[in-house]
Write a protein that holds these residues in place. Sequence first.
Motif, PDB file in Angstrom:
ATOM      1  N   GLY A 194      37.433  60.457 -22.201  1.00  0.00           N
ATOM      2  CA  GLY A 194      36.847  59.278 -21.582  1.00  0.00           C
ATOM      3  C   GLY A 194      37.113  58.017 -22.375  1.00  0.00           C
ATOM      4  O   GLY A 194      37.618  58.042 -23.503  1.00  0.00           O
ATOM      5  N   ARG A 195      36.702  56.920 -21.759  1.00  0.00           N
ATOM      6  CA  ARG A 195      36.867  55.603 -22.377  1.00  0.00           C
ATOM      7  C   ARG A 195      35.705  55.332 -23.321  1.00  0.00           C
ATOM      8  O   ARG A 195      34.543  55.559 -22.969  1.00  0.00           O
ATOM      9  N   ALA A 196      36.027  54.849 -24.507  1.00  0.00           N
ATOM     10  CA  ALA A 196      34.973  54.559 -25.480  1.00  0.00           C
ATOM     11  C   ALA A 196      34.260  53.264 -25.135  1.00  0.00           C
ATOM     12  O   ALA A 196      34.901  52.269 -24.779  1.00  0.00           O
ATOM     13  N   VAL A 197      32.925  53.298 -25.230  1.00  0.00           N
ATOM     14  CA  VAL A 197      32.107  52.079 -25.193  1.00  0.00           C
ATOM     15  C   VAL A 197      31.404  52.030 -26.542  1.00  0.00           C
ATOM     16  O   VAL A 197      30.597  52.902 -26.862  1.00  0.00           O
ATOM     17  N   VAL A 198      31.765  51.027 -27.344  1.00  0.00           N
ATOM     18  CA  VAL A 198      31.392  51.050 -28.767  1.00  0.00           C
ATOM     19  C   VAL A 198      30.238  50.097 -29.064  1.00  0.00           C
ATOM     20  O   VAL A 198      30.213  48.949 -28.607  1.00  0.00           O
ATOM     21  N   PHE A 199      29.301  50.588 -29.881  1.00  0.00           N
ATOM     22  CA  PHE A 199      28.215  49.762 -30.423  1.00  0.00           C
ATOM     23  C   PHE A 199      28.385  49.728 -31.944  1.00  0.00           C
ATOM     24  O   PHE A 199      28.481  50.772 -32.591  1.00  0.00           O
ATOM     25  N   LYS A 239      30.403  53.319 -17.457  1.00  0.00           N
ATOM     26  CA  LYS A 239      30.377  54.248 -16.332  1.00  0.00           C
ATOM     27  C   LYS A 239      29.950  55.621 -16.847  1.00  0.00           C
ATOM     28  O   LYS A 239      30.018  55.902 -18.057  1.00  0.00           O
ATOM     29  N   ALA A 240      29.559  56.479 -15.928  1.00  0.00           N
ATOM     30  CA  ALA A 240      28.992  57.778 -16.317  1.00  0.00           C
ATOM     31  C   ALA A 240      29.968  58.633 -17.108  1.00  0.00           C
ATOM     32  O   ALA A 240      29.562  59.466 -17.919  1.00  0.00           O
ATOM     33  N   ASP A 241      31.274  58.453 -16.870  1.00  0.00           N
ATOM     34  CA  ASP A 241      32.223  59.323 -17.597  1.00  0.00           C
ATOM     35  C   ASP A 241      32.787  58.649 -18.852  1.00  0.00           C
ATOM     36  O   ASP A 241      33.727  59.139 -19.473  1.00  0.00           O
ATOM     37  N   ASP A 242      32.219  57.523 -19.243  1.00  0.00           N
ATOM     38  CA  ASP A 242      32.588  56.906 -20.522  1.00  0.00           C
ATOM     39  C   ASP A 242      31.995  57.707 -21.678  1.00  0.00           C
ATOM     40  O   ASP A 242      31.100  58.544 -21.484  1.00  0.00           O
ATOM     41  N   ILE A 243      32.491  57.418 -22.886  1.00  0.00           N
ATOM     42  CA  ILE A 243      31.949  58.039 -24.095  1.00  0.00           C
ATOM     43  C   ILE A 243      31.307  56.938 -24.936  1.00  0.00           C
ATOM     44  O   ILE A 243      31.967  55.948 -25.276  1.00  0.00           O
ATOM     45  N   LEU A 244      30.033  57.105 -25.227  1.00  0.00           N
ATOM     46  CA  LEU A 244      29.298  56.090 -25.994  1.00  0.00           C
ATOM     47  C   LEU A 244      29.484  56.355 -27.485  1.00  0.00           C
ATOM     48  O   LEU A 244      29.276  57.485 -27.946  1.00  0.00           O
ATOM     49  N   VAL A 245      29.885  55.326 -28.219  1.00  0.00           N
ATOM     50  CA  VAL A 245      30.152  55.466 -29.655  1.00  0.00           C
ATOM     51  C   VAL A 245      29.219  54.539 -30.424  1.00  0.00           C
ATOM     52  O   VAL A 245      29.136  53.346 -30.133  1.00  0.00           O
ATOM     53  N   LEU A 246      28.531  55.089 -31.412  1.00  0.00           N
ATOM     54  CA  LEU A 246      27.622  54.297 -32.258  1.00  0.00           C
ATOM     55  C   LEU A 246      28.105  54.375 -33.706  1.00  0.00           C
ATOM     56  O   LEU A 246      28.230  55.475 -34.270  1.00  0.00           O
ATOM     57  N   GLN A 247      28.378  53.187 -34.282  1.00  0.00           N
ATOM     58  CA  GLN A 247      28.901  53.126 -35.653  1.00  0.00           C
ATOM     59  C   GLN A 247      27.806  52.739 -36.653  1.00  0.00           C
ATOM     60  O   GLN A 247      26.773  52.196 -36.290  1.00  0.00           O
ATOM     61  N   ASN A 248      28.104  52.999 -37.930  1.00  0.00           N
ATOM     62  CA  ASN A 248      27.283  52.506 -39.060  1.00  0.00           C
ATOM     63  C   ASN A 248      25.847  53.017 -39.079  1.00  0.00           C
ATOM     64  O   ASN A 248      24.921  52.280 -39.424  1.00  0.00           O
ATOM     65  N   LEU A 295      36.940  52.393 -36.825  1.00  0.00           N
ATOM     66  CA  LEU A 295      38.114  51.741 -36.233  1.00  0.00           C
ATOM     67  C   LEU A 295      38.142  51.825 -34.711  1.00  0.00           C
ATOM     68  O   LEU A 295      39.020  51.237 -34.071  1.00  0.00           O
ATOM     69  N   VAL A 296      37.201  52.574 -34.117  1.00  0.00           N
ATOM     70  CA  VAL A 296      37.211  52.743 -32.660  1.00  0.00           C
ATOM     71  C   VAL A 296      36.819  51.431 -31.991  1.00  0.00           C
ATOM     72  O   VAL A 296      35.921  50.719 -32.458  1.00  0.00           O
ATOM     73  N   LYS A 297      37.515  51.114 -30.894  1.00  0.00           N
ATOM     74  CA  LYS A 297      37.196  49.897 -30.133  1.00  0.00           C
ATOM     75  C   LYS A 297      36.899  50.275 -28.685  1.00  0.00           C
ATOM     76  O   LYS A 297      37.450  51.267 -28.174  1.00  0.00           O
ATOM     77  N   THR A 298      36.075  49.483 -28.046  1.00  0.00           N
ATOM     78  CA  THR A 298      35.804  49.702 -26.623  1.00  0.00           C
ATOM     79  C   THR A 298      37.135  49.687 -25.861  1.00  0.00           C
ATOM     80  O   THR A 298      37.966  48.801 -26.073  1.00  0.00           O
ATOM     81  N   GLY A 299      37.295  50.680 -25.009  1.00  0.00           N
ATOM     82  CA  GLY A 299      38.540  50.786 -24.242  1.00  0.00           C
ATOM     83  C   GLY A 299      39.454  51.866 -24.756  1.00  0.00           C
ATOM     84  O   GLY A 299      40.346  52.336 -24.026  1.00  0.00           O
ATOM     85  N   ASP A 300      39.302  52.286 -26.022  1.00  0.00           N
ATOM     86  CA  ASP A 300      40.094  53.414 -26.547  1.00  0.00           C
ATOM     87  C   ASP A 300      39.769  54.682 -25.754  1.00  0.00           C
ATOM     88  O   ASP A 300      38.691  54.802 -25.170  1.00  0.00           O
ATOM     89  N   THR A 301      40.684  55.634 -25.815  1.00  0.00           N
ATOM     90  CA  THR A 301      40.417  56.928 -25.184  1.00  0.00           C
ATOM     91  C   THR A 301      40.073  57.956 -26.253  1.00  0.00           C
ATOM     92  O   THR A 301      40.761  58.058 -27.279  1.00  0.00           O
TER      93      THR A 301
END
Length: 581
Positions: free
Chosen positions: A412-417, A435-444, A505-511
Amino acid sequence: MSRKSPKQPKQSRKLRSESWFGRGDRDALVHRSWMKNQGFPHDLFIGKPVIGICNTWSEVTPCNAHFRELAEHVKAGVLEAGGFPLEFPVMSLGEPVMRPTAMLYRNQVAMDVEESIRANPFDGVVLMMGCDKTTPALLMGAASVDLPTIGISGGPMLNGKFRGRDIGSGTMVWQVTEKLKTGEFTEEDMIEVESCQSRSAGHCMTMGTASTMASMVEALGMGLPANAAIPAVDSRRKVLCRLVGRRIVEMVREDLRMSKIVTRKALENAIMVNGAIGGSTNAVVHLLAIAGRLGVELTLDDWDRLGREIPCLVNLMPSGEYLMEDFYYAGGLPVVIRELGKLVHRDALTVNGRTIWENCKDAVNYDTKVITPIGRPFKPQGGIAVLRGNLAPDGAVLKPSAATPKLMRHKGRAVVFADIDDLHGRIDDPKLDVKADDILVLQNCGPKGYPGFPEVGNFALPAKLLKKGVTDMVRISDARMSGTAYGTVVLHTSPEAAVGGPLALVKTGDTIELDVAKRRLVLHVSDEELAKRRAKWKAPKPHTDRGWVKLYCDTVQQADKGVDLDFLVGSSGAGVGRPSH
Ligand code: FES
């Protein structure tokens, strides 16, 4: 007052406490005289094993608030067996109250415990443990001294009861949070639920981290059988405390030290039992840290290897539907170990002097809905999955039994915080592009990043998706999650973002690709692009330049090593220090 001692049980070996109390000089006078102001007769100081009762009682650790009464039962047992009990406090860690997270202080308590034991005239130690971090902290500290040691857990609360249904501590919190976001619950409902959840003394009664760690105490052989599950307010918990008090005196006479109990075999048993109970991911870091104190090589790969074939047998929240009270009535942990049969190391020694198998082989399962037979397990996968890939070169963990099966293979597409404040500021924004099939990423949110490695990895989903009926999404972070939580949640990603791990290093939009069966966690970004991002990455500013937090941030290890302070790994033994006067 008579100096004549009542009849003494035989004590052939010189006791450590004799270096304080058994001498005929000025130092002994000092050591004994001030202690006598508490009403101790002289004979207690002569030839009796001195038992330290390490108490984590505190009114701001509600899960351990009943420990003063339990300690009295331990003392009664010590006296019955001919020992001399001395209770001492250590810093306590109240999971639901402390900020920023109780985990920030686990190692500080371990230091307190270690030095309190070593500096005092103890021959053996009873560890009184309950709320999540109190258990590993006490085991770690005691391990670095290595006296005869026995653990007693405080026991779980009675089942929560809300409008005719059982509710589980912690697990209820996550459910209520979602219902508040969707408007199904009002604030009044929330206040009613919170009162119905915590209706007796004890720790969380789901198979959260406290129940998991109490089970680890029993599986490691560090507690008596039934330690994990007897409810806190059941009279049999008091009986167990009394038996612990009696047994520790015998252990001193037998010189049965912690290092003889917590061996590689015992740790492997505990990992397998964690899988069978659907235990908390937090046990991973705690057992790695305990092993480190005892010089036992244990790695994340051991967790994956030993847990991979272990089915989840215990149908308890958060993975299932029952609670710890039901688990006890069904037979408790001895039944689980008996079900594991040949998988466990049967000859691992326990604190009662018998092997784990001798303790468990005749256990009876009184409710196969709560503890399922291994032939038809509650869930096929119980162990902790250890994921690796360019997003987690040193590993990350996921609990399959708490995850959504169809998400365990997902791209899925990363959504990064960028951090927890960013998450809180945007997650419920109706304009958030998610979107429901995105992947939520939380840093730090790792050990150094937060600081303290908090339980925020199971953060709630965006309100706008919850309202559409979405119940789970893949979430990835360098944080931990509560043992009471659930979801397809990748945790402990190492190295963490704050030290420049790839998560930073992950950015929103990465897979991102998660494949639990293949144990893969891959960021689909080229090495060249990652190198460019790394060149621009800046380390976060230090949180502080003084005090415990500075010491912690300067020396804490990463999640794959157990998050101990690097200079606390290992043991300094039980040697007696120089006289104080
Ligand atoms: Fe103390 Fe859960 S909050 S055990």
